[in-house]
Design an enzyme around this catalytic site. Sequence first.
Site, mmCIF file in Angstrom:
data_model
loop_
_atom_site.group_PDB
_atom_site.id
_atom_site.type_symbol
_atom_site.label_atom_id
_atom_site.label_comp_id
_atom_site.label_asym_id
_atom_site.label_seq_id
_atom_site.Cartn_x
_atom_site.Cartn_y
_atom_site.Cartn_z
ATOM 1 N N ASP A 151 94.408 22.342 39.320
ATOM 2 C CA ASP A 151 95.756 22.845 39.656
ATOM 3 C C ASP A 151 96.197 22.558 41.082
ATOM 4 O O ASP A 151 97.352 22.775 41.416
ATOM 5 C CB ASP A 151 95.798 24.369 39.463
ATOM 6 C CG ASP A 151 95.666 24.742 37.997
ATOM 7 O OD1 ASP A 151 96.053 23.925 37.155
ATOM 8 O OD2 ASP A 151 95.152 25.834 37.713
ATOM 9 N N HIS A 284 94.158 21.028 27.236
ATOM 10 C CA HIS A 284 92.902 20.655 27.894
ATOM 11 C C HIS A 284 92.702 19.169 28.121
ATOM 12 O O HIS A 284 91.778 18.774 28.824
ATOM 13 C CB HIS A 284 91.718 21.249 27.130
ATOM 14 C CG HIS A 284 91.562 22.695 27.446
ATOM 15 N ND1 HIS A 284 92.377 23.661 26.893
ATOM 16 C CD2 HIS A 284 90.760 23.342 28.315
ATOM 17 C CE1 HIS A 284 92.051 24.833 27.386
ATOM 18 N NE2 HIS A 284 91.070 24.670 28.255
ATOM 19 N N MET A 562 89.689 -7.909 45.530
ATOM 20 C CA MET A 562 90.686 -8.474 46.442
ATOM 21 C C MET A 562 90.685 -7.749 47.781
ATOM 22 O O MET A 562 89.896 -6.845 48.005
ATOM 23 C CB MET A 562 92.059 -8.396 45.791
ATOM 24 C CG MET A 562 92.269 -9.449 44.729
ATOM 25 S SD MET A 562 93.966 -9.359 44.116
ATOM 26 C CE MET A 562 94.047 -10.919 43.230
ATOM 27 N N GLY A 563 91.614 -8.129 48.627
ATOM 28 C CA GLY A 563 91.724 -7.466 49.926
ATOM 29 C C GLY A 563 91.788 -8.473 51.059
ATOM 30 O O GLY A 563 91.930 -8.097 52.212
#
Length: 747
Positions: A151, A284, A562-563
């Site tokens: 929550d 749920h 990647m990057g």
Amino acid sequence: MQLAVLTSGGDSPGMNAAVRAVVRTALDRGANVFTILEGYQGMVDGGDAIRRASWSDVSSILERGGTVLGTARCKAFRNREGRREAVLNMLERGIDRLVVIGGDGSLTGGHALQREWPGLVGELTAEGAISPQIAARHPRLRLVGLVGSIDNDMAGTDTTIGADTALHRITEALDALSSTAMSHRRSFVVEVMGRNCGYLALMSAVSSGADWVFVPEDPPSAETWRDDLIAHLSASRAAGRQNTVVIVAEGARDDLGQPITSAEVRDLIETTLNTEARVTVLGHVQRGGPPSAFDRNLGTLLGHAAVDALLNDESPVDAPIIIGMRGNRIVRLPLDDSLAQNRAVTEAIDAKDYKRAMSLRGGGFRAAHAVLKTLTQSQPDTLANGNKPLRLAVLNAGAPAPGMNAAVRAAVRLGLDRGHVILGVENGFEGLAAGKLKELGWMDVTGWATRGGSELGTRRMSLQGKDLYNVSRAVEEHEIDGILVIGGMSGFMAAHKLVAEREDYPALNIPIVCLPATINNNLPGSELSIGADTALNSIVGAVDKIRQSASAQQRCFVVEVMGRRCGYLATMAGLATGAERAYIHEEGVTISDMMGDLELLRRGFQAGRRLGLIIRSERANDVYDARFMQQLLEEEGGDLFDVRVAILGHLQQGGQPSPFDRISATRFASSCMEFLIEHARAKDPAAAYIGLEGGETRFHDLTNLPRMVDVANQRPKQQWWMALRHVARQLARVESGTTPRPDGDDA
Ligand code: ADP
């Protein structure tokens, strides 16, 4: 030192990552660590429910939802008598340090235990149940709480373990419902969890582009909400929208405190709008499924920090602390303060003081609420101040990043809402230079929040002499008053160039603002760029599958992500998947590193493990590439294991954007439009790039961009996440001298 860990209350995805981190960090520090099954019930029962844990006991749990320790509601623990049993069981094992992972109920229970500990130890000694020596050795309990709750209902921490995953589940469901709603011209009323906290409802509404949301903190007028809702839905249908999605938080109510139920909203829509409406209660489902990349890393980092605090005696003996996250930084907070603030929200709602309830929620919540209010209006406000409407251009630049469309959608609607004209530019700066712009209306961007890729089209382009001239001409011809660039490094650099050339091209004296959108997360001024979270989740999902594919043989995978020369994706993916190592350009790759890994793998496989996992960033080292690594490991590893390369490639740039990316895209876009509107009529128009730092959105002067960037390697000079690398290393290594579980890997 002996410490224990338990999970209690409602389960939440990411709890396992926290358990794994607690166990392994403790072992790494030389402490004995126990796991307690079924929450406080196990503590009261003792016996087999409290077990010494080893390194491999927590292998292969990172990717699992729920909690492997089990959780239970324990009546006995609510009484002092039950807690006395618990203390006895702890003392018999010499445990006086505890990590509780659970919601506010569980942490309140932990608090009671800590408070009563000295008294209970005294009683047990007097009864002769424990010796005075043991009592003297463990006079106090140290307790650290980690909030596991879908929550996101704990004050003081930006997010709780499990909330991000729950948003993933809700968003997936809403995406699925939207497409069927669209086909049938149907309305859906979707009920999501949250009795007192509208976080999931609000954020899922922002990320899915829902029409309306009811949250407990912002109850509508009991008298008018029905008419307001129907007027809004009719207007939006009249404006061309074909499906309707209304989100209702479980605890939604009107300003008189009367519940607003999903069934009531459905009946109202059916009777007044004369369309079919359906209720979906997600229930749920929201709790289940594999944890998102974010929750795995959150659980891991918090679990690691919890053990640090306990073993360094940095947690007080008379009041528990919780460890949370604020703006990507780990924070320690007195549990009392957070619980008191939680109670204050509930009391404010019960007392119908909704203003106060809203003000007690975090800044992110309030910002999302304000943006959503604007976004869900189906018609623009009129221009109030009598000024001529501004003409603001929006473009995507660089490689596609999931979330770009959400940013464009928000920019268009927020701009229209303020009464301005929004021009969508086709194919980035190339399209701008060619004058390819078109006016975008409110309904033109319907459904864009959920779409991957770039609807406007995007290009990677650096601006040369002639391009500058053409862009400047297009700005003049189309009377553009401001430009929003949504993209990566090449887009930022191009925008910087426009600003740098203002003297030669006076038409470019308009405000320009850049919004970080690249999966590489290699932009200065922002801890996170949009697209990176989606890419990370794609990588983690792919590695989960790769892992399963190899469960039958002894195999090592070299996974390339990647990057470019920024190691963010590799590092965070390494942390989230439990890889043995993540190679990145920032740290370099050496033969001796690889030989070290080989040694680790060899020892592990000899002891019976089945899987090895190495992640490398695509440009970590151009000579020692993935193929080289494969050959080296295979050749040197002999018959012990085989090696496969998996280059994940473009799947990382695609896919539907994650909720986090959609929400940040929307938040950034809203601030950027405010920026353009504010500066459009100024004499010296500003130029900036926006970012998220420490949980706040901030603007930075675009003229300073080159100074913030390591230009040769196309990444920021400072990268906050480098500090997390040691955690990943510590938790993934093979414990020396132990035998990994033969039926699993050692992740
Ligand atoms: P959550 O931690 O998810 O809020 P609960 O409120 O059900 O879940 O609490 C989980 C368990 O924590 C309870 O079953 C009980 O054992 C313990 N607990 C909760 N509140 C208290 C309390 N006030 N005093 C002692 N134990 C408590």
